[in-house]
Enzyme design. Structure first.
Site, short mmCIF file in Angstrom:
data_model
loop_
_atom_site.label_atom_id
_atom_site.label_comp_id
_atom_site.label_asym_id
_atom_site.label_seq_id
_atom_site.Cartn_x
_atom_site.Cartn_y
_atom_site.Cartn_z
N CYS A 1 0.82 -1.21 0.00
CA CYS A 1 0.00 0.00 0.00
C CYS A 1 0.85 1.26 0.00
O CYS A 1 2.02 1.25 0.38
CB CYS A 1 -0.91 0.01 1.22
SG CYS A 1 -1.86 -1.51 1.44
N HIS B 1 11.15 -32.85 -23.91
CA HIS B 1 10.90 -33.61 -22.69
C HIS B 1 9.51 -33.34 -22.13
O HIS B 1 9.26 -33.62 -20.95
CB HIS B 1 11.97 -33.31 -21.65
CG HIS B 1 13.34 -33.73 -22.04
ND1 HIS B 1 13.76 -35.04 -22.03
CD2 HIS B 1 14.40 -33.02 -22.52
CE1 HIS B 1 15.00 -35.12 -22.45
NE2 HIS B 1 15.41 -33.90 -22.76
N GLU C 1 1.72 -10.62 -16.65
CA GLU C 1 1.41 -9.45 -15.84
C GLU C 1 0.49 -8.47 -16.56
O GLU C 1 -0.44 -7.91 -15.96
CB GLU C 1 2.70 -8.70 -15.48
CG GLU C 1 3.59 -9.41 -14.49
CD GLU C 1 4.88 -8.65 -14.26
OE1 GLU C 1 5.29 -8.55 -13.09
OE2 GLU C 1 5.48 -8.15 -15.23
N LYS D 1 3.44 -2.63 -7.05
CA LYS D 1 4.84 -2.45 -7.43
C LYS D 1 5.79 -3.08 -6.42
O LYS D 1 6.72 -3.78 -6.78
CB LYS D 1 5.14 -0.96 -7.57
CG LYS D 1 6.56 -0.65 -8.01
CD LYS D 1 6.80 -1.14 -9.43
CE LYS D 1 8.19 -0.81 -9.91
NZ LYS D 1 8.45 -1.39 -11.23
N GLU E 1 11.45 -14.04 -18.47
CA GLU E 1 11.06 -12.65 -18.26
C GLU E 1 10.02 -12.22 -19.28
O GLU E 1 9.06 -11.50 -18.95
CB GLU E 1 12.29 -11.75 -18.31
CG GLU E 1 12.01 -10.26 -18.19
CD GLU E 1 11.40 -9.85 -16.87
OE1 GLU E 1 10.94 -8.69 -16.77
OE2 GLU E 1 11.36 -10.67 -15.92
N ARG F 1 1.48 1.50 -5.97
CA ARG F 1 1.68 0.56 -4.86
C ARG F 1 0.41 -0.19 -4.49
O ARG F 1 0.44 -1.12 -3.68
CB ARG F 1 2.19 1.32 -3.63
CG ARG F 1 3.54 1.99 -3.83
CD ARG F 1 3.99 2.68 -2.56
NE ARG F 1 4.26 1.72 -1.51
CZ ARG F 1 5.44 1.14 -1.30
NH1 ARG F 1 6.45 1.43 -2.09
NH2 ARG F 1 5.60 0.29 -0.32
N TRP G 1 -3.55 -1.96 -1.46
CA TRP G 1 -3.51 -3.28 -2.08
C TRP G 1 -4.05 -4.24 -1.05
O TRP G 1 -3.49 -4.42 0.02
CB TRP G 1 -2.08 -3.65 -2.47
CG TRP G 1 -1.99 -4.91 -3.27
CD1 TRP G 1 -2.12 -5.06 -4.62
CD2 TRP G 1 -1.71 -6.22 -2.76
NE1 TRP G 1 -1.96 -6.37 -4.98
CE2 TRP G 1 -1.70 -7.11 -3.87
CE3 TRP G 1 -1.46 -6.75 -1.49
CZ2 TRP G 1 -1.46 -8.48 -3.74
CZ3 TRP G 1 -1.23 -8.11 -1.36
CH2 TRP G 1 -1.23 -8.97 -2.47
N LYS H 1 6.21 -10.89 -18.31
CA LYS H 1 5.64 -9.61 -18.73
C LYS H 1 4.28 -9.81 -19.38
O LYS H 1 3.35 -9.02 -19.18
CB LYS H 1 6.58 -8.90 -19.70
CG LYS H 1 7.80 -8.29 -19.04
CD LYS H 1 7.40 -7.11 -18.16
CE LYS H 1 8.50 -6.76 -17.18
NZ LYS H 1 8.58 -7.66 -16.02
N ASN I 1 0.21 -0.15 6.16
CA ASN I 1 0.77 -1.02 5.13
C ASN I 1 1.40 -2.21 5.84
O ASN I 1 2.17 -2.04 6.78
CB ASN I 1 1.84 -0.27 4.32
CG ASN I 1 2.52 -1.16 3.30
OD1 ASN I 1 1.94 -2.11 2.81
ND2 ASN I 1 3.78 -0.86 2.99
N GLY I 2 1.07 -3.42 5.40
CA GLY I 2 1.64 -4.61 6.00
C GLY I 2 0.56 -5.53 6.54
O GLY I 2 -0.61 -5.45 6.17
#
Length: 615
Positions: free
Chosen positions: A2, A507, A491, A610, A484, A27, A75, A488, A101-102
């Site tokens: 947050c 395989h 996301e 983020k 990566e 955030r 968040w 992306k 936050n947390g």
């Protein structure tokens, strides 16, 4: 996760706080709210959804003006993203407001105690218990800072708390444990925020808050104590970028701006790394050369995009230093009882310097006697402060949730660390190190060249907007690049995307290949390690024979791939280990454009934030 803002001064607190929340919305954007002590009371507003919903609420029902205020963009962890669960949270009398936050791990016990004493808690959050506990303590001591200290001693978990009280309208109090909080100091005003971006338009003078500290903000100064009430030593620092660096600069999205900033960010991360004697230097090293020469194992811990940077770093570290290197997901690291001792070097990679999984892995490593080196983009954050050595990247502020320039600068930093270890241990001669640095210096221009040729990649992405799946293949350092690229796309485009080591294709994953399935292949250079190149060309033939639509990323001059590429993306020729710096860029552009074509929010993808500051 947050975003938190607090302000005391002569300006309109609501204006300052709302502007700060705009800068921190990356955030978290599940809900937002503000509180302002005014007219002998406390006024608050909060709304679920993005910040624009709160802005609309404040236009329709303005709050009283005041010069002290707090704000929050959320968040969600405890409780869904609803109006009732949005912050700030107030006590039953409406005299104290708290943002958080947390995670407060013992909130259920505290909530039951409060209910037993007649408190009515109306949300599903862990935060609300703090507002009620603060109200109880304040009724006894009439001091918000002391109330915060008393409450914090009862809390378990990771948290940043910021509070105001109607009876102390010129005071903002904050507390920090395992979660980011920074102080900004101006002329006759002071700020609290999760990130300096929230107040950079007003001041560049900042103060680090340490672990288990409470800060009291007044117009005439800032007071910092421990949870035990003892005065705490703090470190002031100057923020070396300004407000314009956090603005979009004419781009539609922060992500597009940050992709475009990569050549400069790469160059900046290399600046000042060679001392007058021609030796490579890091930023802060509290590990002696003799200790580094005794290292017999390197372990890299990181999450998400930073983990992929670590995977690439493994190739460079082992090749240049001959030290065994492991790469671990920080979220799993300490739970598997890793083998560490005083001869282990742990490298912690984190853009924000506050990634909770990485921070806890770092602390576990130090408990085992290991040395820790941090690679970080944020000066004054927790991970660098708790490490034995630091190499700061110089990416500048990165606002878009999907990381781009942070990834490239982390790669540069990893190469520098590998070279530094080689220098100290004598496995790389000075002229060899200088040659690699010269190649790295050239990379910023090559990234610029890649960016100038991206229109065909954007056009290709638009044609794939209706696809459900994209696969990515790579070998050697191209494998983490494939991971990566897939991340992306997950996301941003919310598509099924997977990255595979190309040698693993037969395989199992080759069963996924079907007619017209897009497969992106990162091709290693035909120079030097030609056997890798020949093998991946065979992989391309295998998937194309089964109907795949091949999207091939290959260096200029590589003609062997041309017959098997349905779409060919050229990148400049670079040394094998450095190729990820140019090969990743088209994948960033591809994901951004495909997400845009699907109508998604590029800078704020759903369910993400983020900086992940909870485990």
């Amino acid at each position: 996760m947050c975003g938190i803002v607090g302000y005391v001064g002569s300006q309109s607190a609501l204006d300052v706080v709302m502007a700060g929340l705009k800068r921190l919305e990356y955030r978290g954007y599940d809900s937002a709210g503000v509180a302002v002590p005014a007219d002998g009371g406390l006024a608050a507003a909060k709304r679920a959804g993005k910040l624009v919903n709160l802005e609309k609420e404040l236009l329709e029902r303005p709050l009283p003006t005041g010069s002290t205020g707090i704000g929050h963009t959320r968040w969600a962890t405890h409780g869904g993203p609803t109006d009732g669960n949005a912050h700030p949270h107030l006590d039953n009398a409406g005299r104290v407001a708290v943002v958080h936050n947390g995670i407060i791990e013992n909130f259920a016990v505290l909530r039951a105690e409060l209910a037993g004493r007649g408190h009515e808690l109306t949300s599903e959050t862990d935060t609300e218990v703090v507002a009620h506990l603060l109200a109880e303590e304040f009724s006894s001591c009439a001091d918000l800072a002391e109330s915060m200290r008393l409450v914090c001693r009862r809390l378990q978990g990771a948290f940043t708390l910021v509070a105001v009280h109607a009876d102390e309208p010129d005071v903002v109090v904050g507390a920090r444990r395992n979660s980011p909080l920074v102080v900004g100091v101006g002329e006759g005003e002071a700020f609290l925020a999760s990130d300096v971006a929230a107040f950079i338009a007003h001041t560049r003078s900042a103060i680090e808050l340490g672990q288990d500290q409470v800060v009291e903000l007044r117009r005439d100064g800032v007071t910092v104590t421990g949870f035990d009430g003892r005065p705490a030593e703090v470190r002031s620092y100057h923020v070396d970028w300004d407000a314009s660096a956090a603005e979009k600069g004419g781009y539609d999205y922060f992500m597009l701006k940050e992709i475009a900033e990569q050549p400069r960010a790469v160059a900046d991360t290399l600046l000042g790394r060679i001392d007058p004697a021609g030796s490579l230097t890091l930023d802060e090293v509290r590990i002696s050369p003799s200790e580094l020469r005794e290292i017999d194992k390197v372990v890299i811990v990181a999450c998400g995009t930073a983990f992929h940077a670590g995977l690439i770093a493994k190739y460079a570290i082992e090749h240049w230093t001959r030290i065994p290197c492991e790469v671990e997901l920080a979220s799993e690291f300490r739970y598997r009882d890793p083998i560490l001792d005083g001869r282990s070097l742990v490298i912690a990679i984190s853009q924000s310097g506050e990634t909770m999984d990485t921070l806890m892995a770092l602390r576990h490593a130090r408990e085992q006697g290991s040395k820790v080196l941090a690679i970080c983009n944020t000066n004054g954050s927790t991970i660098p402060r708790e490490s034995d050595a630091v190499l700061y990247t110089h990416a500048g502020p990165e606002v878009a949730v999907a990381s781009t320039k942070a990834f490239l600068t982390q790669l540069v930093a990893c190469y520098l660390v590998a070279l530094y270890l080689g220098q100290v241990r004598g496995t790389k001669w000075g002229d060899e190190i200088q040659a690699v640095i010269k190649e790295l210096s050239r990379i910023s221009r090559e990234v610029e060249r890649v960016l100038e040729t991206m229109e065909p990649v954007r056009a290709l992405a638009r044609t794939l907007a209706e696809k459900d799946t994209v696969l990515f293949l790579g070998r050697h350092v191209g494998y983490p690049v494939a991971l990566e690229g897939a991340l992306k796309l997950k996301e941003l485009a919310y598509m099924h995307a997977e990255g595979f080591a190309a040698g693993e294709l037969k395989h199992g994953p080759i069963a996924l290949i079907e007619e017209d399935l897009p497969v992106v292949v990162v091709v290693p250079s035909p120079r030097g390690r030609s056997v890798l190149h020949d093998k991946i060309v065979s992989n391309i033939q295998e998937i194309r024979a089964r109907g795949a639509r091949t999207i091939v990323i290959a260096e200029e001059g590589d003609e062997a791939v041309v017959p098997y590429a349905d779409h060919l993306i050229r990148i400049p020729a670079t040394p094998t280990l450095l190729q990820p710096l140019v090969a990743t860029v088209p994948l960033q552009v591809f994901a951004c454009e495909l997400a845009t074509a699907r109508g998604n929010e590029v800078d704020q993808p759903r369910n993400l934030a983020k900086s992940v500051t909870v485990e």
